[in-house]
Design a protein around this motif. Sequence first.
Motif, PDB file in Angstrom:
ATOM      1  N   ALA A  51       0.818  -1.205   0.000  1.00 59.02           N
ATOM      2  CA  ALA A  51       0.000   0.000   0.000  1.00 59.02           C
ATOM      3  C   ALA A  51       0.852   1.255   0.000  1.00 59.02           C
ATOM      4  O   ALA A  51       0.520   2.238  -0.640  1.00 59.02           O
ATOM      5  N   GLU A  52       1.963   1.233   0.735  1.00 57.76           N
ATOM      6  CA  GLU A  52       2.816   2.410   0.798  1.00 57.76           C
ATOM      7  C   GLU A  52       3.366   2.756  -0.579  1.00 57.76           C
ATOM      8  O   GLU A  52       3.544   3.911  -0.919  1.00 57.76           O
ATOM      9  N   GLU A  53       3.660   1.725  -1.376  1.00 57.54           N
ATOM     10  CA  GLU A  53       4.220   1.970  -2.691  1.00 57.54           C
ATOM     11  C   GLU A  53       3.203   2.624  -3.614  1.00 57.54           C
ATOM     12  O   GLU A  53       3.533   3.476  -4.422  1.00 57.54           O
ATOM     13  N   SER A  54       1.934   2.219  -3.502  1.00 50.87           N
ATOM     14  CA  SER A  54       0.911   2.753  -4.395  1.00 50.87           C
ATOM     15  C   SER A  54      -0.453   2.760  -3.710  1.00 50.87           C
ATOM     16  O   SER A  54      -1.230   1.820  -3.861  1.00 50.87           O
ATOM     17  N   PRO A  55      -0.759   3.816  -2.928  1.00 52.27           N
ATOM     18  CA  PRO A  55      -2.051   3.869  -2.241  1.00 52.27           C
ATOM     19  C   PRO A  55      -3.222   4.120  -3.179  1.00 52.27           C
ATOM     20  O   PRO A  55      -4.372   4.064  -2.769  1.00 52.27           O
ATOM     21  N   GLY A  56      -2.938   4.378  -4.449  1.00 51.79           N
ATOM     22  CA  GLY A  56      -4.013   4.595  -5.409  1.00 51.79           C
ATOM     23  C   GLY A  56      -4.438   6.047  -5.482  1.00 51.79           C
ATOM     24  O   GLY A  56      -3.896   6.914  -4.806  1.00 51.79           O
ATOM     25  N   ASP A  57      -5.445   6.289  -6.297  1.00 50.78           N
ATOM     26  CA  ASP A  57      -5.912   7.656  -6.519  1.00 50.78           C
ATOM     27  C   ASP A  57      -7.328   7.825  -5.981  1.00 50.78           C
ATOM     28  O   ASP A  57      -8.151   8.504  -6.577  1.00 50.78           O
TER      29      ASP A  57
END
Length: 235
Positions: A15-21
Motif C-alpha cells: 500500500a505504501e508503494e501505491s495507495p491509489g488515486d
Amino acid sequence: MLSLAFFGAAATLRAEESPGDHKLSEWSFGKVLFGEKFSKKDLKGKVVLIENWGVRCPPCIGAMPHLAELDKDFREDGLVVIGAECQGHGKSDIEPILKKAKVEFAITEGAEGPIEFSSIPRCHLFDREGQIIYDGFPDHDKLKSLIRKALKEGAAEEEVEKDSNAPLIASKSWTNSEGVAITAAVKSVDDKNVVFIMPNKKEVTYPLEKLSETSREEIEAAASGNEEEDADEDV
C-alpha cells in the motif's frame, strides 16, 4: 493471530508503494454506533483516518489505544478518526473494548469503500483535500508522522490563503484634504484611487487626490513596498 498480523504488515508494504488515486468521497460510513454523529460535509478540510477493525481481531484490539492516542493528540488540529467495525458485532460486544482503550472517536458499522482487503486491521488516511495518502496496516509511528505532515501542509496552505486576503494596510484613521477623518483598512491602490474596506466590510473607492498629503503618502509608500516584495518573489 500471527498470520493475520503478518498479512496485515505485508499489505502495508504494497500500500505504501501505491495507495491509489482514491478520494474520501468514494466512502460511505454506515451507521454511527458510538461517538458523535457526522456527515461527509463535516469531514471537509479535515485529515481523516479510517480504521477497519473487528471485535474478533486481536491485532485490531491492540491498535485501539494507539488510535485513541492519535485522536487525542491531533483532534484539535483537524484530525478525524473513524473506527469502522466490519465483523457485524453489536454494541454490547464493542463497548467494553472502547472503554478499556479510552476511545472517544466515532465507531460505525456498515462502512463501505472501493478498496478491497482480506485482512484487518486496515486503515486509510486522507489529506485535507480528501486524497488518500496511506492504505495499509496501522503502523502507529508511521501514521503519526504522516498525520503530522498532512496537518502541517494543510495549515500552511490556509495561512497562505489568509495572507492573500489580508488588507494592504490594517484599519486605522485617515483624513481627506478637508480634514474629515474616516476609519478604514486599505485593500488596494493604483495611480488614481484607493480602495478602502470600511468597518461594515463594504468596499469604497476613493480618489487619492482628495486625501490629505500625509494619508496619501502613507498609502503610496505601502503600495510601493508591496510592489517591491512582489518583484523579489518573481526573481
